[in-house]
Scaffold this motif. Structure first.
Motif, PDB file in Angstrom:
ATOM      1  N   PHE A 109     -12.691 -13.320 -33.320  1.00 58.02           N
ATOM      2  CA  PHE A 109     -11.951 -14.465 -34.374  1.00 58.02           C
ATOM      3  C   PHE A 109     -11.231 -14.659 -33.954  1.00 58.02           C
ATOM      4  CE2 PHE A 109      -8.998 -15.252 -37.997  1.00 58.02           C
ATOM      5  CZ  PHE A 109     -10.247 -16.387 -38.950  1.00 58.02           C
ATOM      6  N   ASP A 110     -10.987 -16.415 -33.573  1.00 56.27           N
ATOM      7  CA  ASP A 110      -9.904 -16.601 -33.282  1.00 56.27           C
ATOM      8  C   ASP A 110      -8.917 -17.714 -33.771  1.00 56.27           C
ATOM      9  OD1 ASP A 110      -8.330 -19.097 -31.615  1.00 56.27           O
ATOM     10  OD2 ASP A 110      -9.467 -20.479 -31.256  1.00 56.27           O
ATOM     11  N   PRO A 111      -7.829 -16.810 -33.800  1.00 58.58           N
ATOM     12  CA  PRO A 111      -6.784 -17.027 -35.665  1.00 58.58           C
ATOM     13  C   PRO A 111      -5.973 -18.473 -35.178  1.00 58.58           C
ATOM     14  CG  PRO A 111      -6.049 -14.648 -33.992  1.00 58.58           C
ATOM     15  CD  PRO A 111      -7.106 -15.773 -33.027  1.00 58.58           C
ATOM     16  N   GLY A 112      -6.379 -19.225 -33.841  1.00 58.45           N
ATOM     17  CA  GLY A 112      -6.302 -20.069 -34.123  1.00 58.45           C
ATOM     18  C   GLY A 112      -6.864 -21.438 -34.609  1.00 58.45           C
ATOM     19  N   ARG A 163      -5.792 -13.295 -14.537  1.00 53.74           N
ATOM     20  CA  ARG A 163      -5.935 -13.388 -15.515  1.00 53.74           C
ATOM     21  C   ARG A 163      -7.685 -13.409 -15.710  1.00 53.74           C
ATOM     22  NH1 ARG A 163      -1.497 -13.707 -19.559  1.00 53.74           N
ATOM     23  NH2 ARG A 163      -0.505 -11.863 -19.421  1.00 53.74           N
ATOM     24  N   ILE A 164      -8.486 -13.126 -15.982  1.00 50.88           N
ATOM     25  CA  ILE A 164      -9.797 -13.445 -16.490  1.00 50.88           C
ATOM     26  C   ILE A 164      -9.186 -13.595 -18.279  1.00 50.88           C
ATOM     27  CG2 ILE A 164     -11.895 -12.700 -16.787  1.00 50.88           C
ATOM     28  CD1 ILE A 164     -11.702 -11.348 -14.681  1.00 50.88           C
ATOM     29  N   VAL A 165      -9.810 -15.108 -18.038  1.00 47.72           N
ATOM     30  CA  VAL A 165      -9.754 -15.438 -19.554  1.00 47.72           C
ATOM     31  C   VAL A 165     -11.043 -16.167 -19.884  1.00 47.72           C
ATOM     32  CG1 VAL A 165      -7.676 -15.825 -19.337  1.00 47.72           C
ATOM     33  CG2 VAL A 165      -9.403 -17.968 -19.278  1.00 47.72           C
ATOM     34  N   VAL A 166     -11.018 -16.200 -21.753  1.00 50.17           N
ATOM     35  CA  VAL A 166     -12.185 -17.057 -22.620  1.00 50.17           C
ATOM     36  C   VAL A 166     -11.349 -18.044 -23.476  1.00 50.17           C
ATOM     37  CG1 VAL A 166     -11.890 -15.683 -24.242  1.00 50.17           C
ATOM     38  CG2 VAL A 166     -14.075 -17.054 -23.932  1.00 50.17           C
ATOM     39  N   ALA A 167     -12.238 -19.462 -22.736  1.00 47.54           N
ATOM     40  CA  ALA A 167     -11.263 -20.188 -23.802  1.00 47.54           C
ATOM     41  C   ALA A 167     -12.529 -20.681 -24.649  1.00 47.54           C
ATOM     42  CB  ALA A 167     -11.079 -21.882 -22.527  1.00 47.54           C
ATOM     43  N   TYR A 196      -9.421 -24.644 -30.147  1.00 41.91           N
ATOM     44  CA  TYR A 196      -8.536 -26.105 -29.548  1.00 41.91           C
ATOM     45  C   TYR A 196      -8.938 -24.809 -27.604  1.00 41.91           C
ATOM     46  CZ  TYR A 196      -7.504 -26.269 -34.563  1.00 41.91           C
ATOM     47  OH  TYR A 196      -7.522 -26.926 -35.824  1.00 41.91           O
ATOM     48  N   LYS A 197      -8.822 -24.933 -27.377  1.00 42.43           N
ATOM     49  CA  LYS A 197      -8.958 -24.455 -25.753  1.00 42.43           C
ATOM     50  C   LYS A 197      -8.139 -23.575 -25.637  1.00 42.43           C
ATOM     51  CE  LYS A 197     -12.352 -27.397 -25.393  1.00 42.43           C
ATOM     52  NZ  LYS A 197     -13.198 -27.076 -26.322  1.00 42.43           N
ATOM     53  N   HIS A 198      -7.416 -22.874 -26.514  1.00 44.22           N
ATOM     54  CA  HIS A 198      -6.810 -21.911 -26.011  1.00 44.22           C
ATOM     55  C   HIS A 198      -6.841 -20.875 -24.688  1.00 44.22           C
ATOM     56  CE1 HIS A 198      -3.382 -22.399 -29.921  1.00 44.22           C
ATOM     57  NE2 HIS A 198      -3.521 -23.584 -28.625  1.00 44.22           N
ATOM     58  N   HIS A 199      -6.271 -19.868 -24.155  1.00 43.80           N
ATOM     59  CA  HIS A 199      -7.004 -18.785 -23.638  1.00 43.80           C
ATOM     60  C   HIS A 199      -6.588 -17.900 -24.098  1.00 43.80           C
ATOM     61  CE1 HIS A 199      -6.422 -22.730 -20.572  1.00 43.80           C
ATOM     62  NE2 HIS A 199      -7.962 -22.295 -20.367  1.00 43.80           N
ATOM     63  N   PHE A 200      -7.655 -16.932 -23.852  1.00 44.09           N
ATOM     64  CA  PHE A 200      -7.411 -15.674 -24.057  1.00 44.09           C
ATOM     65  C   PHE A 200      -7.639 -14.581 -23.363  1.00 44.09           C
ATOM     66  CE2 PHE A 200      -7.871 -17.309 -27.912  1.00 44.09           C
ATOM     67  CZ  PHE A 200      -7.336 -16.753 -28.486  1.00 44.09           C
ATOM     68  N   ASP A 201      -6.944 -13.870 -22.735  1.00 41.35           N
ATOM     69  CA  ASP A 201      -7.286 -12.892 -21.809  1.00 41.35           C
ATOM     70  C   ASP A 201      -7.908 -11.470 -22.088  1.00 41.35           C
ATOM     71  OD1 ASP A 201      -6.642 -10.159 -20.063  1.00 41.35           O
ATOM     72  OD2 ASP A 201      -3.980 -11.477 -18.979  1.00 41.35           O
ATOM     73  N   LEU A 202      -9.116 -11.353 -20.907  1.00 40.81           N
ATOM     74  CA  LEU A 202     -10.404 -10.509 -21.931  1.00 40.81           C
ATOM     75  C   LEU A 202      -9.577  -8.831 -20.987  1.00 40.81           C
ATOM     76  CD1 LEU A 202     -13.444 -11.932 -20.175  1.00 40.81           C
ATOM     77  CD2 LEU A 202     -12.194 -12.378 -22.543  1.00 40.81           C
ATOM     78  N   CYS A 240      -3.130 -14.445 -26.131  1.00 40.17           N
ATOM     79  CA  CYS A 240      -3.568 -15.487 -26.401  1.00 40.17           C
ATOM     80  C   CYS A 240      -2.302 -16.398 -25.369  1.00 40.17           C
ATOM     81  CB  CYS A 240      -3.727 -16.277 -27.610  1.00 40.17           C
ATOM     82  SG  CYS A 240      -3.587 -17.842 -27.877  1.00 40.17           S
ATOM     83  N   LEU A 241      -2.862 -16.685 -24.081  1.00 37.43           N
ATOM     84  CA  LEU A 241      -1.440 -17.517 -23.494  1.00 37.43           C
ATOM     85  C   LEU A 241      -1.279 -18.903 -24.148  1.00 37.43           C
ATOM     86  CD1 LEU A 241      -4.118 -17.255 -20.258  1.00 37.43           C
ATOM     87  CD2 LEU A 241      -2.240 -15.614 -21.595  1.00 37.43           C
ATOM     88  N   GLU A 242      -1.412 -18.842 -25.156  1.00 39.17           N
ATOM     89  CA  GLU A 242      -0.488 -20.660 -25.323  1.00 39.17           C
ATOM     90  C   GLU A 242      -0.339 -19.947 -26.772  1.00 39.17           C
ATOM     91  OE1 GLU A 242      -4.138 -22.234 -22.683  1.00 39.17           O
ATOM     92  OE2 GLU A 242      -3.806 -20.615 -24.528  1.00 39.17           O
ATOM     93  N   ALA A 243      -0.646 -19.318 -26.879  1.00 39.14           N
ATOM     94  CA  ALA A 243       0.280 -18.749 -28.868  1.00 39.14           C
ATOM     95  C   ALA A 243       0.084 -17.712 -28.759  1.00 39.14           C
ATOM     96  CB  ALA A 243       0.049 -20.070 -29.481  1.00 39.14           C
TER      97      ALA A 243
END
Length: 115
Positions: free
Chosen positions: A52-55, A72-76, A80-86, A91-94
């Protein structure tokens, strides 16, 4: 966002070969949607975070694009293309939209997620 949980039990999700390298799948773990990713570079790591993407308020993270930002290995997120550290679910942006990360292991070719 808590990686320090002691797993109560492990749930089998799928065979590692069922996840196309550098993509994710969604699994139901104890009634919750979990995004499981197979990252092909390096040691072929497997990661799991909330789907679930809270954004965007949508269960879409398993469909995101895997990459890296520095070390950091992330998924966008596909919305909204926010990046999440796996590794951590941050969430890097928020940071207020960070998600849970789950311990994962691979045994005999099968992916297990801590429930």
């Amino acid at each position: 966002m808590n990686n320090d949980r002691l797993p109560q039990s492990w749930m089998p999700v799928c065979a590692l070969d069922d996840i196309v390298p550098n993509t994710g799948v969604c699994a139901l773990v104890n009634g919750e949607q979990v995004a499981v990713f197979h990252v092909a570079h390096g040691d072929g790591s497997v990661f799991a975070i909330d789907n679930f993407d809270p954004g965007s308020q949508a269960a879409v993270l398993s469909r995101g694009l895997i990459g890296n930002l520095g070390e950091r290995i992330v998924v966008a997120s596909p919305i909204y293309k926010h990046h999440f550290d796996l590794r951590t679910g941050e969430c890097l942006e928020a940071p207020e939209n960070s998600v849970n990360a789950y311990p994962v292991r691979v045994e005999s070719g099968k992916v297990w997620v801590a429930a």
